[in-house]
Scaffold this motif. Structure first.
Motif, PDB file in Angstrom:
ATOM      1  N   TRP A 205       0.825  -1.199   0.000  1.00  0.00           N
ATOM      2  CA  TRP A 205       0.000   0.000   0.000  1.00  0.00           C
ATOM      3  C   TRP A 205       0.864   1.255   0.000  1.00  0.00           C
ATOM      4  CZ3 TRP A 205      -4.980  -0.108  -1.066  1.00  0.00           C
ATOM      5  CH2 TRP A 205      -5.711  -1.268  -0.832  1.00  0.00           C
ATOM      6  N   TYR A 206       1.955   1.208   0.761  1.00  0.00           N
ATOM      7  CA  TYR A 206       2.843   2.369   0.807  1.00  0.00           C
ATOM      8  C   TYR A 206       3.568   2.566  -0.516  1.00  0.00           C
ATOM      9  CZ  TYR A 206       1.969   2.056   5.810  1.00  0.00           C
ATOM     10  OH  TYR A 206       1.365   2.003   7.033  1.00  0.00           O
TER      11      TYR A 206
ATOM     12  N   ALA B 254       2.157   1.897  -3.388  1.00  0.00           N
ATOM     13  CA  ALA B 254       1.143   2.544  -4.224  1.00  0.00           C
ATOM     14  C   ALA B 254       1.060   4.031  -3.890  1.00  0.00           C
ATOM     15  CB  ALA B 254      -0.214   1.876  -4.000  1.00  0.00           C
ATOM     16  N   ARG B 255       1.133   4.367  -2.601  1.00  0.00           N
ATOM     17  CA  ARG B 255       1.101   5.776  -2.202  1.00  0.00           C
ATOM     18  C   ARG B 255       2.335   6.510  -2.720  1.00  0.00           C
ATOM     19  NH1 ARG B 255       1.316   7.684   2.666  1.00  0.00           N
ATOM     20  NH2 ARG B 255      -0.226   9.309   2.331  1.00  0.00           N
TER      21      ARG B 255
ATOM     22  N   THR C  16      -3.876  13.225  -6.829  1.00  0.00           N
ATOM     23  CA  THR C  16      -3.081  12.087  -6.369  1.00  0.00           C
ATOM     24  C   THR C  16      -2.865  12.153  -4.858  1.00  0.00           C
ATOM     25  OG1 THR C  16      -0.978  13.261  -6.814  1.00  0.00           O
ATOM     26  CG2 THR C  16      -1.880  11.889  -8.578  1.00  0.00           C
TER      27      THR C  16
ATOM     28  N   ILE D  57      -6.098  10.957  -3.236  1.00  0.00           N
ATOM     29  CA  ILE D  57      -6.245   9.504  -3.349  1.00  0.00           C
ATOM     30  C   ILE D  57      -5.332   8.794  -2.356  1.00  0.00           C
ATOM     31  CG2 ILE D  57      -5.920   7.518  -4.873  1.00  0.00           C
ATOM     32  CD1 ILE D  57      -6.679   9.331  -7.216  1.00  0.00           C
ATOM     33  N   SER D  58      -4.103   9.293  -2.196  1.00  0.00           N
ATOM     34  CA  SER D  58      -3.172   8.673  -1.248  1.00  0.00           C
ATOM     35  C   SER D  58      -3.705   8.769   0.169  1.00  0.00           C
ATOM     36  CB  SER D  58      -1.794   9.330  -1.359  1.00  0.00           C
ATOM     37  OG  SER D  58      -1.798  10.646  -0.830  1.00  0.00           O
TER      38      SER D  58
ATOM     39  N   ILE E 198      -6.233   6.061   0.730  1.00  0.00           N
ATOM     40  CA  ILE E 198      -5.557   4.782   0.973  1.00  0.00           C
ATOM     41  C   ILE E 198      -5.191   4.652   2.441  1.00  0.00           C
ATOM     42  CG2 ILE E 198      -3.441   3.471   0.526  1.00  0.00           C
ATOM     43  CD1 ILE E 198      -3.538   4.432  -2.340  1.00  0.00           C
TER      44      ILE E 198
ATOM     45  N   LYS F 117      -8.196   3.840   4.364  1.00  0.00           N
ATOM     46  CA  LYS F 117      -8.710   2.511   4.053  1.00  0.00           C
ATOM     47  C   LYS F 117      -7.958   1.426   4.805  1.00  0.00           C
ATOM     48  CE  LYS F 117     -11.745   0.194   1.602  1.00  0.00           C
ATOM     49  NZ  LYS F 117     -13.192   0.412   1.777  1.00  0.00           N
ATOM     50  N   ILE F 118      -6.647   1.557   4.909  1.00  0.00           N
ATOM     51  CA  ILE F 118      -5.861   0.507   5.558  1.00  0.00           C
ATOM     52  C   ILE F 118      -5.863   0.643   7.069  1.00  0.00           C
ATOM     53  CG2 ILE F 118      -4.376   0.202   3.550  1.00  0.00           C
ATOM     54  CD1 ILE F 118      -2.255   1.854   4.843  1.00  0.00           C
TER      55      ILE F 118
ATOM     56  N   THR G 246       6.642   6.264   2.450  1.00  0.00           N
ATOM     57  CA  THR G 246       6.145   7.027   1.301  1.00  0.00           C
ATOM     58  C   THR G 246       7.262   7.824   0.638  1.00  0.00           C
ATOM     59  OG1 THR G 246       3.962   7.209   2.335  1.00  0.00           O
ATOM     60  CG2 THR G 246       4.463   8.742   0.546  1.00  0.00           C
TER      61      THR G 246
ATOM     62  N   THR H 105     -11.484  11.866   7.795  1.00  0.00           N
ATOM     63  CA  THR H 105     -10.370  11.968   6.863  1.00  0.00           C
ATOM     64  C   THR H 105      -9.934  13.414   6.681  1.00  0.00           C
ATOM     65  OG1 THR H 105     -11.171  10.007   5.717  1.00  0.00           O
ATOM     66  CG2 THR H 105      -9.636  11.376   4.520  1.00  0.00           C
TER      67      THR H 105
END
Length: 353
Positions: free
Chosen positions: A80-81, A83-84, A169, A172-173, A176, A179-180, A193, A320
């Motif tokens: 996930w990181y 992707a971030r 972007t 979106i990060s 994430i 979400k996790i 990151t 968030t």
């Protein structure tokens, strides 16, 4: 970890320390971007992002090892990181690409659409509640973005949308991270990151240069990296150090002070950037930028205020909207940082000389 793990109100002295830390962090972040803007005349974007990441890795890794639990180096969340990091690297490559073509105030004002996008995405994908007040604030903020872009003006072009893509972007990060969940501290999230972004930026730059013609005006996107002299190495190290220290200061601010008090000071970045750009380069943003800046700040601060002041039970997820929104810094949910790190705050203080 829930909000019930840290319920004591911060003392006045810690609140003042937190405000001081976040303001100092914003000054350093502006300094980082000013330095980045100046260095783009000598070094390509990819090299600067890579160098900054290496310095951050050399700084944050020893810090995480020194602090120990609850920080951890080995985490199952690394995909996930990664992707971030790809979002972070691609977004800020676009952000810095706009620097030679736009004023610093113009670029950063458009970037601050990120809080608005984050709130919108959280409502769409995380089912966070959106009331009438928040919807109105978002509409005002997006109106500010459109005014700041000034699409009917003669200078509008594809470069103008790059800061907005960066903001997307960034948003979106942040989704994430939400979400996790709260499984890693903000320091670990930042370490992964920033570090991963330095490694993915190299192949990313190669792909971009194969897809576009690197004309003289796009020379800062070239893939050929000049060998820096001693002064150049020092400047590259300074670039990375400023960003790392700034991120650490802001993270520290949200550990020791209430997020509802600290959050509005994130927006001090915008007037600081405008003032410094004027003093250094004589940049005077168009009036549309100033109008958009005011609307975005008002919208963002009101949205954060509504989210932070709403009554929530101890088991509710923090909003968030509680996020550090600063160019060049990995986004972290502030309430998560408070919950994950407040427990070892006293231990951190004991280790400090």
């Amino acid at each position: 970890m829930t909000a019930s793990t840290y319920t004591d109100a911060p003392s006045l002295s810690r609140t003042l320390q937190g405000i001081t830390c976040v303001l100092a962090g914003m000054v350093l972040f502006v300094g980082q971007d000013v330095l980045m803007k100046g260095m783009l005349t000598h070094y390509p974007v990819w090299m600067l992002i890579f160098s900054r990441s290496i310095v951050a890795l050399m700084t944050l890794l020893p810090l995480v090892l020194w602090l120990g639990a609850p920080h951890r180096i080995l985490t199952p969340l690394w995909p996930w990181y990664l992707a971030r990091a790809m979002l972070f690297a691609s977004g800020f490559a676009m952000f810095y690409t706009a620097f030679p073509f736009m004023g610093l105030a113009e670029v950063t004002t458009l970037f601050f659409a990120a809080p608005l996008m984050t709130a919108t995405l959280a409502a769409l994908f995380l089912q966070e509640k959106v009331g009438a007040h928040r919807i109105a604030a978002l509409l005002v903020g997006f109106a500010g973005v459109v005014i700041a872009m000034n699409p009917t003006g003669g200078n509008f072009g594809w470069i103008s949308v790059l800061p907005l893509f960066c903001a997307l972007t960034y948003a979106i990060s942040q989704i994430i991270v939400r979400k996790i969940g709260e499984q890693d501290t903000s320091l670990v999230i930042g370490l992964y990151t920033i570090s991963f972004s330095g490694f993915v930026i190299v192949p990313m730059g190669f792909v971009v240069t194969q897809m576009i013609v690197v004309s003289p005006e796009l020379n800062h996107l070239r893939m050929s990296w000049p060998v820096p002299n001693v002064k150049g190495i020092a400047m590259l190290a300074l670039l990375g150090a400023i960003g790392t220290v700034a991120y650490t200061l802001v993270s520290r601010a949200y550990q020791i002070a209430s997020a509802s008090v600290i959050a509005p000071f994130d927006y001090s970045y915008l007037p600081l950037a405008a003032i410094l750009a004027y003093l250094l380069w004589g940049e005077i943003p168009p009036h549309t930028t100033f109008i958009g800046m005011v609307l975005i700040i008002v919208s963002g601060m009101y949205t954060a205020y509504r989210e932070l002041r709403v009554n929530r039970s101890a088991d509710d997820n923090p909003p968030t909207a509680q996020t550090v929104f600063t160019p060049g810094a990995p986004s972290v949910v502030l309430a998560d940082a408070l919950d994950a790190e407040a427990m070892e705050l006293d231990e951190f203080d004991k280790k400090l000389p």
